[in-house]
Design an enzyme around this catalytic site. Structure first.
Site, PDB file in Angstrom:
ATOM      1  N   TYR A 151      37.336  50.192  39.416  1.00  0.00           N
ATOM      2  CA  TYR A 151      38.624  49.497  39.348  1.00  0.00           C
ATOM      3  C   TYR A 151      39.330  49.228  40.676  1.00  0.00           C
ATOM      4  CZ  TYR A 151      37.988  50.172  34.397  1.00  0.00           C
ATOM      5  OH  TYR A 151      37.477  50.130  33.130  1.00  0.00           O
ATOM      6  N   PHE A 446      43.161  57.745  28.126  1.00  0.00           N
ATOM      7  CA  PHE A 446      43.416  56.627  27.201  1.00  0.00           C
ATOM      8  C   PHE A 446      42.530  55.450  27.569  1.00  0.00           C
ATOM      9  CE2 PHE A 446      46.550  56.040  30.608  1.00  0.00           C
ATOM     10  CZ  PHE A 446      46.454  54.701  30.911  1.00  0.00           C
TER      11      PHE A 446
HETATM   12  C1  LIG Z   1      31.964  49.028  33.443  1.00  0.00           C
HETATM   13  C2  LIG Z   1      31.657  47.771  32.648  1.00  0.00           C
HETATM   14  C3  LIG Z   1      32.840  47.437  31.756  1.00  0.00           C
HETATM   15  C4  LIG Z   1      31.376  46.622  33.612  1.00  0.00           C
HETATM   16  O1  LIG Z   1      31.178  45.424  32.893  1.00  0.00           O
HETATM   17  P1  LIG Z   1      30.389  44.154  33.518  1.00  0.00           P
HETATM   18  O2  LIG Z   1      30.729  42.968  32.693  1.00  0.00           O
HETATM   19  O3  LIG Z   1      28.982  44.500  33.691  1.00  0.00           O
HETATM   20  O4  LIG Z   1      31.085  44.013  34.942  1.00  0.00           O
HETATM   21  P2  LIG Z   1      31.103  42.657  35.825  1.00  0.00           P
HETATM   22  O5  LIG Z   1      29.788  41.964  35.718  1.00  0.00           O
HETATM   23  O6  LIG Z   1      32.304  41.863  35.496  1.00  0.00           O
HETATM   24  O7  LIG Z   1      31.258  43.272  37.263  1.00  0.00           O
HETATM   25  C5  LIG Z   1      32.422  43.108  38.035  1.00  0.00           C
HETATM   26  C6  LIG Z   1      32.260  43.905  39.292  1.00  0.00           C
HETATM   27  O8  LIG Z   1      32.215  45.295  38.975  1.00  0.00           O
HETATM   28  C7  LIG Z   1      31.020  45.886  39.473  1.00  0.00           C
HETATM   29  N1  LIG Z   1      30.640  46.892  38.497  1.00  0.00           N
HETATM   30  C8  LIG Z   1      30.377  46.689  37.205  1.00  0.00           C
HETATM   31  N2  LIG Z   1      30.130  47.865  36.598  1.00  0.00           N
HETATM   32  C9  LIG Z   1      30.239  48.814  37.530  1.00  0.00           C
HETATM   33  C10 LIG Z   1      30.074  50.220  37.510  1.00  0.00           C
HETATM   34  N3  LIG Z   1      29.751  50.879  36.389  1.00  0.00           N
HETATM   35  N4  LIG Z   1      30.264  50.884  38.668  1.00  0.00           N
HETATM   36  C11 LIG Z   1      30.600  50.225  39.804  1.00  0.00           C
HETATM   37  N5  LIG Z   1      30.766  48.890  39.869  1.00  0.00           N
HETATM   38  C12 LIG Z   1      30.571  48.198  38.743  1.00  0.00           C
HETATM   39  C13 LIG Z   1      30.040  44.748  39.598  1.00  0.00           C
HETATM   40  O9  LIG Z   1      29.052  45.054  40.555  1.00  0.00           O
HETATM   41  C14 LIG Z   1      30.957  43.622  40.027  1.00  0.00           C
HETATM   42  O10 LIG Z   1      31.266  43.768  41.407  1.00  0.00           O
HETATM   43  P3  LIG Z   1      31.775  42.516  42.310  1.00  0.00           P
HETATM   44  O11 LIG Z   1      32.334  41.480  41.376  1.00  0.00           O
HETATM   45  O12 LIG Z   1      32.841  43.119  43.160  1.00  0.00           O
HETATM   46  O13 LIG Z   1      30.570  42.070  43.029  1.00  0.00           O
HETATM   47  C15 LIG Z   1      30.418  47.980  31.759  1.00  0.00           C
HETATM   48  O14 LIG Z   1      29.337  48.383  32.560  1.00  0.00           O
HETATM   49  C16 LIG Z   1      30.563  49.007  30.658  1.00  0.00           C
HETATM   50  O15 LIG Z   1      30.894  48.662  29.525  1.00  0.00           O
HETATM   51  N6  LIG Z   1      30.300  50.307  30.922  1.00  0.00           N
HETATM   52  C17 LIG Z   1      30.337  51.372  29.909  1.00  0.00           C
HETATM   53  C18 LIG Z   1      31.733  51.628  29.392  1.00  0.00           C
HETATM   54  C19 LIG Z   1      32.680  51.981  30.521  1.00  0.00           C
HETATM   55  O16 LIG Z   1      32.450  52.884  31.302  1.00  0.00           O
HETATM   56  N7  LIG Z   1      33.800  51.244  30.596  1.00  0.00           N
HETATM   57  C20 LIG Z   1      34.851  51.515  31.539  1.00  0.00           C
HETATM   58  C21 LIG Z   1      35.893  52.278  30.817  1.00  0.00           C
HETATM   59  S1  LIG Z   1      37.138  52.947  31.861  1.00  0.00           S
END
Ligand SMILES: CC(C)(COP(=O)(O)OP(=O)(O)OC[C@H]1O[C@@H](n2cnc3c(N)ncnc32)[C@H](O)[C@@H]1OP(=O)(O)O)[C@@H](O)C(=O)NCCC(=O)NCCS
Length: 446
Positions: A151, A446
């Site tokens: 984030y 949350f």
């Molecule tokens: C985390 C999550 C929501 C990312 O979704 P995503 O659609 O793959 O993310 P995006 O393709 O939009 O990526 C956006 C950016 O975040 C980065 N990113 C995505 N997942 C990441 C992770 N787990 N750790 C670090 N960076 C991450 C990408 O590299 C990308 O970076 P950039 O745009 O600066 O180059 C997804 O992997 C997920 O559902 N994870 C499991 C549930 C979870 O942990 N959710 C978060 C709850 S707090």
């Protein structure tokens, strides 16, 4: 500012970006159980949890319908009713130093299906929600994060810390104040009937806490599935002060690892006064046969060790970042709290997403209240005479979120080169200004 985030449409920029990749972004009708159930199952799957029972969906449907519930759908997949991404948001009440309350855009349930990851869906959703929050005049956004690497890119930074606390009961001798009230065992339903009022008072004392929703108490007290093993294992007790007024509630369960090792797991702990805090801890520690007491998501400056003869009976682990803050409107955000001393400080804020960028002047009166003015809409335009004479802190918006609740000192961030000051005196001033009356603490995920 709108009180009902559900009425706001999804962000048009993100809708267009997702549509360009064949995806549909929209709001879930939270009065439609079928639509909500599909969303709820997607949320659970996204967090690698199991299929939700009908009982859990019923509880979520009843408890979470007030939230702005958004999804992304891919109409080309076999199970097209199930969204491939989820986010839910609502306007929470965040306690800030003072204490005072500020509305905060709480973000939860951020998931993207494993089949659709790493193609920009989360970015579209996160940025879309921030634009929606800013348009609704909500001054800042908050979340708790599954990973610390996700984030920062959206302008959030950790503003509070939590830890797991474990007490070795065999080393415990109570040496603290004698509580003036009494603890009573009560049934979970009885504890549930009073906890909302007690919790509302408790969270308003502590910067970093947010107001609670009923379903969270139902979870803590085992009331979603009361006949399950977990539901039946939960015990609840209430603390009444000397006048007989309820000032605290605790929920816990005993976990027998072997006959000689019994751990008491604290599931919920609310105390509105120092007296109730001591009374409830003393009660938990007085459980014979129990070898240890464990409580998660506790504050890092708990007085508990100081109430015991052997303070090393308390051990801390899992010390982690917890509440993440993203400032959208520096004026409304900074004016919402009280400060640790009087003074004047300019903040040069950079923000890749543009919301909070500019040079802002924070002027704190002797009573700790602040007025904030925007000196310039670009961070480094502080070249007028007043700006030249004003102590200046330069920082990205993330780090404004980090210092806002007083959980980390500007001096520490400067040592890590995350912020910069025009002099050591400016850093010392910033430390004094942003100091809070206690370490900020959020006690729920949350
Ligand atoms: C985390 C999550 C929501 C990312 O979704 P995503 O659609 O793959 O993310 P995006 O393709 O939009 O990526 C956006 C950016 O975040 C980065 N990113 C995505 N997942 C990441 C992770 N787990 N750790 C670090 N960076 C991450 C990408 O590299 C990308 O970076 P950039 O745009 O600066 O180059 C997804 O992997 C997920 O559902 N994870 C499991 C549930 C979870 O942990 N959710 C978060 C709850 S707090």
């Amino acid at each position: 500012m709108t009180a009902d985030a559900r009425l706001l449409p999804v962000d048009s920029e993100s809708t267009a970006a997702l549509a360009a990749t064949g995806l549909r972004y929209g709001l879930v009708d939270t009065t439609d159980r079928t639509a909500f159930a599909a969303w709820d199952q997607a949320d659970s799957r996204g967090f690698h949890e199991g299929r939700l029972s009908e009982q859990t969906i019923d509880a979520n449907f009843a408890n979470l319908a007030y939230r702005r519930t958004t999804g992304v759908w891919d109409d080309t997949i076999p199970d097209a009713a199930v969204p491939v991404a989820t986010v839910s948001t609502w306007v929470a009440e965040l306690t800030v130093p003072g204490p005072a309350i500020v509305p905060a855009w709480a973000v939860s349930s951020v998931t993207v299906a494993a089949t659709h990851r790493r193609r920009g869906i989360a970015r579209a959703l996160m940025e879309g929600e921030l634009r929606t929050a800013a348009a609704a005049d909500v001054p800042l956004a908050i979340l708790t994060a599954s990973e610390a690497t996700i984030y920062g890119r959206y302008g959030y930074a950790p503003a509070t810390t939590v830890a797991t606390l474990e007490v070795d009961r065999r080393r415990v001798t109570w040496a603290g104040l004698t509580p003036t009230g009494r603890v009573h065992f009560v049934e979970p339903a009885s504890a549930r009937s009073i906890v909302e009022e007690i919790s509302a008072r408790a969270v308003r004392r502590i910067p970093g806490e947010i107001d609670r929703w009923g379903g969270r108490f139902d979870q803590h007290f085992g009331l979603i599935a009361p006949d399950s093993d977990r539901g039946r294992s939960i015990r609840t007790a209430r603390y009444d002060d000397a006048d007989g007024t309820a000032q605290g509630v605790v929920a816990f369960r005993l976990v027998e690892q072997d006959p000689d090792i019994i751990r008491l797991e604290v599931e919920h702990f609310t105390a509105t006064t120092d007296d109730a805090y001591a009374g409830l801890w003393k009660f938990l520690l007085e459980h014979d046969l129990v070898t240890s007491i464990r409580a998660r998501h506790r504050s890092i400056d708990e007085p508990l060790p100081l109430l015991l003869a052997d303070r090393r009976a308390v051990r801390w682990s899992e010390v982690e970042d917890f509440l993440w803050v993203r400032v959208l409107d520096p004026i409304a955000t900074l004016e919402s709290r009280r400060y640790g001393s009087a003074g004047r400080l300019d903040l040069e804020i950079t923000d890749a997403l543009g919301f909070a960028a500019g040079r802002f002047r924070l002027e704190v009166a002797a009573d700790g209240s602040a007025s904030v003015t925007r000196v310039s809409s670009v961070p480094d335009a502080g070249t007028d005479a007043a700006a030249a004479a004003t102590a200046t802190l330069s920082l990205p918006v993330n780090q404004l979120g980090a210092i806002f609740l007083g959980g980390i000192r500007p001096t520490v961030l400067a040592a890590a080169a995350l912020i910069a000051a025009d002099s050591p005196e400016t850093l010392a001033l910033a430390d004094r200004l942003f100091a809070a009356e206690r370490a900020p603490h959020l006690s729920i995920v949350f």
